[in-house]
Design an enzyme around this catalytic site. Structure first.
Site, mmCIF file in Angstrom:
data_model
loop_
_atom_site.group_PDB
_atom_site.id
_atom_site.type_symbol
_atom_site.label_atom_id
_atom_site.label_comp_id
_atom_site.label_asym_id
_atom_site.label_seq_id
_atom_site.Cartn_x
_atom_site.Cartn_y
_atom_site.Cartn_z
ATOM 1 N N SER A 278 9.201 73.395 49.224
ATOM 2 C CA SER A 278 10.242 73.055 48.258
ATOM 3 C C SER A 278 10.808 74.357 47.711
ATOM 4 O O SER A 278 10.078 75.343 47.569
ATOM 5 C CB SER A 278 9.625 72.254 47.099
ATOM 6 O OG SER A 278 10.476 72.274 45.976
ATOM 7 N N LYS B 190 10.498 64.097 52.181
ATOM 8 C CA LYS B 190 9.849 64.693 51.005
ATOM 9 C C LYS B 190 10.407 64.038 49.742
ATOM 10 O O LYS B 190 9.682 63.739 48.799
ATOM 11 C CB LYS B 190 10.094 66.186 50.975
ATOM 12 C CG LYS B 190 9.866 66.727 49.604
ATOM 13 C CD LYS B 190 9.545 68.153 49.547
ATOM 14 C CE LYS B 190 9.265 68.537 48.136
ATOM 15 N NZ LYS B 190 10.428 68.340 47.272
ATOM 16 N N ASP B 191 11.720 63.816 49.737
ATOM 17 C CA ASP B 191 12.380 63.127 48.617
ATOM 18 C C ASP B 191 12.613 61.682 49.062
ATOM 19 O O ASP B 191 13.738 61.252 49.291
ATOM 20 C CB ASP B 191 13.686 63.845 48.286
ATOM 21 C CG ASP B 191 13.443 65.307 47.959
ATOM 22 O OD1 ASP B 191 13.029 65.589 46.832
ATOM 23 O OD2 ASP B 191 13.612 66.170 48.845
ATOM 24 N N HIS C 249 14.154 72.700 55.148
ATOM 25 C CA HIS C 249 15.583 72.580 55.461
ATOM 26 C C HIS C 249 15.810 72.833 56.949
ATOM 27 O O HIS C 249 16.596 72.155 57.605
ATOM 28 C CB HIS C 249 16.397 73.597 54.651
ATOM 29 C CG HIS C 249 16.309 73.417 53.161
ATOM 30 N ND1 HIS C 249 15.770 74.361 52.335
ATOM 31 C CD2 HIS C 249 16.713 72.403 52.365
ATOM 32 C CE1 HIS C 249 15.842 73.952 51.081
ATOM 33 N NE2 HIS C 249 16.411 72.760 51.065
ATOM 34 N N GLN D 141 14.776 59.258 47.082
ATOM 35 C CA GLN D 141 16.166 59.694 47.238
ATOM 36 C C GLN D 141 16.733 59.239 48.595
ATOM 37 O O GLN D 141 17.871 58.773 48.686
ATOM 38 C CB GLN D 141 16.214 61.218 47.123
ATOM 39 C CG GLN D 141 17.525 61.850 47.511
ATOM 40 C CD GLN D 141 17.494 63.356 47.320
ATOM 41 O OE1 GLN D 141 17.476 63.825 46.195
ATOM 42 N NE2 GLN D 141 17.474 64.119 48.398
ATOM 43 N N MET E 95 20.548 72.257 48.383
ATOM 44 C CA MET E 95 20.898 73.028 47.178
ATOM 45 C C MET E 95 20.557 74.505 47.409
ATOM 46 O O MET E 95 20.384 75.267 46.452
ATOM 47 C CB MET E 95 20.154 72.483 45.965
ATOM 48 C CG MET E 95 20.557 71.044 45.646
ATOM 49 S SD MET E 95 20.414 70.622 43.916
ATOM 50 C CE MET E 95 18.681 70.811 43.637
HETATM 51 P P1 AMP Z 1 17.114 70.320 48.411
HETATM 52 O O1 AMP Z 1 17.733 71.628 48.803
HETATM 53 O O2 AMP Z 1 15.788 70.454 47.748
HETATM 54 O O3 AMP Z 1 18.083 69.419 47.691
HETATM 55 O O4 AMP Z 1 16.790 69.573 49.771
HETATM 56 C C1 AMP Z 1 17.771 69.354 50.736
HETATM 57 C C2 AMP Z 1 17.229 68.426 51.783
HETATM 58 O O5 AMP Z 1 16.088 69.012 52.392
HETATM 59 C C3 AMP Z 1 16.767 67.067 51.215
HETATM 60 O O6 AMP Z 1 17.135 66.050 52.121
HETATM 61 C C4 AMP Z 1 15.272 67.227 51.129
HETATM 62 O O7 AMP Z 1 14.574 66.004 51.211
HETATM 63 C C5 AMP Z 1 15.013 68.076 52.363
HETATM 64 N N1 AMP Z 1 13.741 68.791 52.216
HETATM 65 C C6 AMP Z 1 13.365 69.613 51.204
HETATM 66 N N2 AMP Z 1 12.104 70.035 51.385
HETATM 67 C C7 AMP Z 1 11.657 69.458 52.531
HETATM 68 C C8 AMP Z 1 10.426 69.491 53.252
HETATM 69 N N3 AMP Z 1 9.395 70.186 52.833
HETATM 70 N N4 AMP Z 1 10.336 68.770 54.389
HETATM 71 C C9 AMP Z 1 11.382 68.030 54.834
HETATM 72 N N5 AMP Z 1 12.564 67.958 54.197
HETATM 73 C C10 AMP Z 1 12.712 68.654 53.061
#
Ligand code: AMP
Length: 288
Positions: A186, A150-151, A38, A154, A31
């Site tokens: 995050s 982390k998720d 990421h 999900q 996102m």
């Molecule tokens: P988001 O942009 O928050 O929707 O995250 C996009 C992807 O990045 C998802 O698969 C999250 O699980 C992963 N992600 C976000 N933060 C982390 C983190 N600290 N470590 C590993 N993966 C992450």
């Protein structure tokens, strides 16, 4: 700068040419507001695939009315610069109307795994995630798609979705990336000031301590209560849940030495209306 693709037709046309050349395609769905978490997904993808697409799409369907859709951090220019440094050539950043036309009427519900934790505290969230991930996988048709632990809930929901709908992409889980205090990175961490970041780091510390108490034989339900209380004392405003569950089925775990030995401890808590989640494995000699 990476090439930006805004339409389903264009991303399909591009990946079709890649497939004709037998190139392996990876997708990292985000996102935006990109950070090192990421980046680690992107690194996994670039090390295993010939071409990597990073999607940037703030999915309105996974936000409830009381959540932060309007204020969610967005900075496409910064993200594109970051992608350039990461060596990514394609950013797929469709506008909302390209993903959800006015007559959009489909919603994907994944059962069972969504009936606990964030599935309870964020009604509609997993349905929004499942719907957009199914669409992105259909649009990009990657050989592999990378998601962060982390998720964790999900990630399991997406694995189930892909299996149930016979989507021919392999789902790869990647470890959690943390800051120097242990706070899981995050995009929402940008809402926290320095002092709140210190408090936020207690989430990981507490889960870690809870995990080692479990390894030493403490009772699961007592540890959950202790951890929730510890988070409140540390300064969290609300503790949504602290749950010890099986890391594959998400069933409540009563005995961490049970046959599967894949227990994890999950936590979600809010700090000045910023919602944070984290999880750690419960294992002997765990390295966090
Ligand atoms: P988001 O942009 O928050 O929707 O995250 C996009 C992807 O990045 C998802 O698969 C999250 O699980 C992963 N992600 C976000 N933060 C982390 C983190 N600290 N470590 C590993 N993966 C992450």
């Amino acid at each position: 700068m990476p090439e930006i693709i805004r339409t389903v037709a264009d991303i399909r046309a591009l990946t079709k040419t890649w497939r004709l050349q037998c190139l392996k395609v990876g997708l990292v769905a985000t996102m935006g507001a990109l950070h090192k978490g990421h980046l680690s997904l992107i690194n996994h993808a670039t090390s295993e695939c010939d071409k990597v697409i990073v999607s940037i799409f703030v999915n309105p369907k996974q936000f409830s009315a009381r959540e932060d859709l309007e204020t969610y951090p967005r900075n496409e220019e910064q993200d594109l610069t970051a992608l350039e440094t990461f060596g990514v050539s394609i950013a797929y950043a469709p506008p909302v109307k390209e993903i959800y036309g006015e007559d959009f009427a489909t919603r994907i519900e994944v059962g069972h795994l969504t009936e606990c934790m964030c599935g309870i505290t964020r009604p509609g969230f997993f349905s929004g995630v499942a719907t957009v991930v199914a669409k992105l996988l259909n649009q990009c048709e990657p050989d592999r798609a990378y998601f962060g632990e982390k998720d964790y809930q999900q990630l399991l929901v997406i694995r189930q979705l892909v299996k149930d709908l016979n989507i021919p992409s392999e789902i790869v889980g990647c470890p959690i990336i943390r800051d120097e205090n242990g706070l899981a990175l995050s995009s929402r961490n940008t809402y926290l000031n320095d002092q709140q970041r210190q408090v936020a780091a207690a989430l990981f510390r507490t889960l870690q301590e809870a995990a080692s108490n479990l390894v030493e034989g403490a009772d699961c339900r007592e540890v959950e209560k202790w951890a929730a209380n510890t988070l409140k004392i540390a300064g969290f405003d609300d503790v949504e849940y602290v749950d010890i569950r099986d890391g594959l089925t998400l069933e409540k775990t009563n005995d961490i030495n049970g046959s599967k030995k894949s227990a994890r401890i999950f936590g979600a808590a809010t700090l000045n209306s910023t919602r944070l989640i984290d999880n750690v494995p419960v294992e002997v000699n765990a390295k966090f």
